[in-house]
Design a protein around this motif. Structure first.
Motif, PDB file in Angstrom:
ATOM      1  N   THR A 136      23.552  39.403  39.288  1.00 55.51           N
ATOM      2  CA  THR A 136      22.398  40.131  38.760  1.00 55.51           C
ATOM      3  C   THR A 136      22.855  40.866  37.511  1.00 55.51           C
ATOM      4  N   GLU A 137      21.974  41.689  36.975  1.00 55.65           N
ATOM      5  CA  GLU A 137      22.344  42.466  35.806  1.00 55.65           C
ATOM      6  C   GLU A 137      23.556  43.355  36.091  1.00 55.65           C
ATOM      7  N   VAL A 138      23.733  43.743  37.345  1.00 57.19           N
ATOM      8  CA  VAL A 138      24.876  44.595  37.718  1.00 57.19           C
ATOM      9  C   VAL A 138      26.195  43.840  37.498  1.00 57.19           C
ATOM     10  N   GLU A 139      26.302  42.637  38.041  1.00 54.88           N
ATOM     11  CA  GLU A 139      27.519  41.839  37.893  1.00 54.88           C
ATOM     12  C   GLU A 139      27.734  41.403  36.440  1.00 54.88           C
ATOM     13  N   LEU A 140      26.671  41.049  35.756  1.00 50.77           N
ATOM     14  CA  LEU A 140      26.795  40.607  34.366  1.00 50.77           C
ATOM     15  C   LEU A 140      27.289  41.732  33.464  1.00 50.77           C
ATOM     16  N   LYS A 141      26.774  42.934  33.682  1.00 52.96           N
ATOM     17  CA  LYS A 141      27.248  44.084  32.898  1.00 52.96           C
ATOM     18  C   LYS A 141      28.704  44.386  33.220  1.00 52.96           C
ATOM     19  N   ALA A 142      29.094  44.217  34.494  1.00 53.21           N
ATOM     20  CA  ALA A 142      30.487  44.455  34.891  1.00 53.21           C
ATOM     21  C   ALA A 142      31.433  43.460  34.216  1.00 53.21           C
ATOM     22  N   LEU A 143      30.920  42.278  33.856  1.00 49.03           N
ATOM     23  CA  LEU A 143      31.720  41.292  33.132  1.00 49.03           C
ATOM     24  C   LEU A 143      31.807  41.632  31.644  1.00 49.03           C
ATOM     25  N   GLY A 144      31.066  42.663  31.239  1.00 53.46           N
ATOM     26  CA  GLY A 144      31.096  43.079  29.839  1.00 53.46           C
ATOM     27  C   GLY A 144      30.034  42.407  28.982  1.00 53.46           C
ATOM     28  N   LEU A 145      29.050  41.788  29.623  1.00 56.05           N
ATOM     29  CA  LEU A 145      28.025  41.087  28.854  1.00 56.05           C
ATOM     30  C   LEU A 145      26.937  42.048  28.396  1.00 56.05           C
TER      31      LEU A 145
END
Length: 150
Positions: A136-145
């Motif tokens: 989700t947006e949570v995991e994607l942001k954690a990847l630095g995206l």
């Protein structure tokens, strides 16, 4: 109108499938493709190349689920990845009025269909020694995206 963008793979040797025909169906998918393509820890990746058959609990019929990403990492781990907004991973909230609105019904059907897909994808992945995950947006942001819209 649905989002659709062609992604030009920078490292075609890393892509499993036709690297000249890679489609992102959301900005989030586009960012995830770029991340896979340029990440040195990603050995190979593909987009919508894995097709998982499933029975939908909404209509009890067989369907084909094209999973967003298959990512093989250099450490040997393989992920089957679906990219969705966090809101679509939770049971929809019933409207406060108590009436079933059209939106609530559509969100509920989408949720049930997603659960059917994800149950089948999880079994498909486990049978191959992979792991199925929903980003989700949570995991994607954690990847630095950097995420813009959906």
């Amino acid at each position: 109108m649905a989002y659709k963008s062609r992604y030009r793979v920078k490292n075609p040797d890393k892509y499993r499938g036709d690297s000249t025909n890679v489609i992102a169906r959301s900005n989030w998918e586009l960012q995830a493709l770029k991340w896979c393509d340029t990440n040195p820890n990603v050995k190979s990746f593909s987009s919508e190349e894995v097709v998982v058959p499933y029975i939908s609990d909404t209509d009890k019929k067989q369907h084909r689920y094209y999973v967003d990403l298959l990512i093989e990492f250099t450490n040997g781990e393989t992920l089957l990845v679906e990219i969705k907004p966090a809101a679509q991973t939770r049971v929809p909230e019933r409207p406060k009025t108590g009436r079933k609105t059209r939106r609530f019904i559509n969100e509920s059907l989408t949720y049930v269909k997603n659960m059917s897909k994800w149950k089948a994808a999880d079994a498909y992945a486990k049978a191959r020694g992979w792991k199925f995950v929903v980003w989700t947006e949570v995991e994607l942001k954690a990847l630095g995206l950097k995420l813009i819209g959906r």
